[in-house]
Design a protein around this motif. Structure first.
Motif, short mmCIF file in Angstrom:
data_model
loop_
_atom_site.label_atom_id
_atom_site.label_comp_id
_atom_site.label_asym_id
_atom_site.label_seq_id
_atom_site.Cartn_x
_atom_site.Cartn_y
_atom_site.Cartn_z
N ASN A 194 0.82 -1.22 0.00
CA ASN A 194 0.00 0.00 0.00
C ASN A 194 0.85 1.27 0.00
O ASN A 194 0.53 2.23 -0.68
CB ASN A 194 -0.96 0.01 1.19
CG ASN A 194 -2.22 -0.77 0.91
OD1 ASN A 194 -2.99 -0.40 0.04
ND2 ASN A 194 -2.41 -1.85 1.62
N ILE A 195 1.91 1.26 0.76
CA ILE A 195 2.80 2.43 0.81
C ILE A 195 3.38 2.71 -0.57
O ILE A 195 3.36 3.84 -1.06
CB ILE A 195 3.91 2.24 1.87
CG1 ILE A 195 3.30 2.31 3.27
CG2 ILE A 195 5.02 3.27 1.69
CD1 ILE A 195 4.25 1.85 4.38
N VAL A 196 3.91 1.67 -1.20
CA VAL A 196 4.52 1.85 -2.53
C VAL A 196 3.46 2.27 -3.55
O VAL A 196 3.71 3.15 -4.39
CB VAL A 196 5.25 0.56 -2.98
CG1 VAL A 196 5.80 0.71 -4.39
CG2 VAL A 196 6.38 0.22 -2.00
N PHE A 197 2.28 1.69 -3.46
CA PHE A 197 1.21 2.06 -4.40
C PHE A 197 0.83 3.53 -4.22
O PHE A 197 0.76 4.28 -5.20
CB PHE A 197 -0.01 1.15 -4.21
CG PHE A 197 -1.03 1.30 -5.30
CD1 PHE A 197 -0.89 0.60 -6.49
CD2 PHE A 197 -2.12 2.14 -5.16
CE1 PHE A 197 -1.83 0.73 -7.52
CE2 PHE A 197 -3.06 2.28 -6.17
CZ PHE A 197 -2.91 1.57 -7.35
N ARG A 198 0.60 3.94 -2.98
CA ARG A 198 0.23 5.35 -2.72
C ARG A 198 1.31 6.30 -3.19
O ARG A 198 1.02 7.34 -3.80
CB ARG A 198 -0.04 5.56 -1.23
CG ARG A 198 -1.38 5.05 -0.76
CD ARG A 198 -1.74 5.55 0.64
NE ARG A 198 -0.70 5.34 1.63
CZ ARG A 198 -0.59 4.27 2.41
NH1 ARG A 198 -1.47 3.28 2.31
NH2 ARG A 198 0.37 4.18 3.30
N GLN A 199 2.56 5.97 -2.90
CA GLN A 199 3.67 6.83 -3.32
C GLN A 199 3.71 6.96 -4.84
O GLN A 199 3.95 8.05 -5.37
CB GLN A 199 5.00 6.28 -2.81
CG GLN A 199 5.21 6.45 -1.34
CD GLN A 199 6.47 5.74 -0.84
OE1 GLN A 199 7.05 4.87 -1.52
NE2 GLN A 199 6.90 6.08 0.36
N THR A 200 3.49 5.86 -5.53
CA THR A 200 3.54 5.88 -6.99
C THR A 200 2.41 6.75 -7.54
O THR A 200 2.62 7.56 -8.44
CB THR A 200 3.48 4.45 -7.56
OG1 THR A 200 4.51 3.67 -6.96
CG2 THR A 200 3.67 4.46 -9.07
#
Length: 123
Positions: free
Chosen positions: A87-93
């Motif tokens: 989720n963190i990587v998805f949100r950041q992207t």
């Protein structure tokens, strides 16, 4: 100013950028590369369809994400930390590429889908 997610072209851009990070991610990359042994040529178009359907209700996705995650979990136990990192990587992207109503919506929907899959897979 960044634009909002407007169409499949934007979905493809987001999905490609996200998975480029995931492929080399120190926390969850191994789940995709070694455990699931993802064939990226077939996986990415499925993800384009999935996220396009999630955001624009196209009806063009045919698959069972829950079953795929259960199969992965049976090969290598997934954890809350794995889902949270995803989720963190998805949100950041999303935040790196887009801003606006649809960008916020896809982050919210991704979190909700992730929570359901996590709950049904590891609990």
């Amino acid at each position: 100013m960044k634009k909002d997610i407007q169409n499949r072209t934007d979905i493809v851009r987001l999905v490609n950028a996200f998975y480029e990070k995931i492929k080399t991610d120190n926390v969850i990359g191994f789940l995709f590369n070694e455990v699931a042994q993802i064939n990226w040529e077939t996986h990415l178009p499925k993800m384009y369809d999935f996220w396009e359907n999630v955001l624009f209700f196209t009806g063009n996705f045919d698959g069972n994400p829950m079953q795929k995650h259960k199969e992965l979990h049976s090969k290598c136990p997934l954890s809350h930390a794995h889902f949270e990192h995803w989720n963190i990587v998805f949100r950041q992207t999303v935040d790196e590429l887009f801003e606006g109503e649809k960008a916020e919506e896809i982050k919210m929907r991704a979190k909700n889908i992730s929570d359901v899959i996590m709950y049904k897979t590891i609990n």
